[in-house]
Design a protein around this motif. Structure first.
Motif, mmCIF file in Angstrom:
data_model
loop_
_atom_site.group_PDB
_atom_site.id
_atom_site.type_symbol
_atom_site.label_atom_id
_atom_site.label_comp_id
_atom_site.label_asym_id
_atom_site.label_seq_id
_atom_site.Cartn_x
_atom_site.Cartn_y
_atom_site.Cartn_z
ATOM 1 N N GLN A 17 -14.194 3.071 25.389
ATOM 2 C CA GLN A 17 -15.149 3.108 26.086
ATOM 3 C C GLN A 17 -14.579 2.484 27.709
ATOM 4 N N PRO A 18 -14.617 3.330 28.890
ATOM 5 C CA PRO A 18 -14.090 2.803 29.975
ATOM 6 C C PRO A 18 -15.168 1.895 30.625
ATOM 7 N N TRP A 19 -14.639 0.935 31.390
ATOM 8 C CA TRP A 19 -15.611 0.122 32.125
ATOM 9 C C TRP A 19 -15.900 0.617 33.583
ATOM 10 N N THR A 20 -17.046 0.249 33.950
ATOM 11 C CA THR A 20 -17.380 0.775 35.231
ATOM 12 C C THR A 20 -17.022 -0.248 36.441
ATOM 13 N N GLY A 21 -17.042 -1.404 36.048
ATOM 14 C CA GLY A 21 -16.738 -2.676 36.916
ATOM 15 C C GLY A 21 -15.809 -2.160 37.689
ATOM 16 N N LYS A 22 -15.805 -2.404 39.165
ATOM 17 C CA LYS A 22 -14.580 -2.375 39.911
ATOM 18 C C LYS A 22 -13.917 -3.682 40.482
ATOM 19 N N GLU A 23 -14.682 -4.647 40.197
ATOM 20 C CA GLU A 23 -13.920 -5.852 40.548
ATOM 21 C C GLU A 23 -12.591 -6.038 40.100
ATOM 22 N N ARG A 24 -11.601 -6.648 40.881
ATOM 23 C CA ARG A 24 -10.558 -6.916 40.302
ATOM 24 C C ARG A 24 -9.992 -8.179 40.753
ATOM 25 N N VAL A 25 -9.159 -8.903 40.072
ATOM 26 C CA VAL A 25 -8.644 -10.427 40.362
ATOM 27 C C VAL A 25 -7.062 -10.029 40.219
#
Length: 79
Positions: A17-25
């Protein structure tokens, strides 16, 4: 290299399942400065659940399935 962070509700134990989160570190930069000879790679295998102290794998069942598959791959490459 970046790590994507999950959004609230993103599944942590189902890698299909793909993540919908857009935040990257930002984790850092990878710079390739040369290539090793083929003999350097003999016997090397990536094991996704061999982790350093303090880091644990998720409960994603695909991780448990990968280790045996990678062992077969190594055996076939070693023949």
């Amino acid at each position: 290299m970046y790590a994507q962070l999950p959004a609230a509700g993103d599944p942590l134990t189902d890698s299909s399942q793909p993540w919908t989160g857009k935040e990257r570190v930002a984790l850092g930069k990878l710079r390739v400065t040369g290539l090793a000879g083929q003999e350097t790679c003999v016997g090397l295998v990536f094991m996704p659940v061999t982790l350093p102290t303090g880091i644990t794998a998720s409960d994603d069942s695909i991780l448990a399935a990968r280790a045996p598959a990678y062992a077969v791959s190594l055996g076939r490459r070693s023949q």
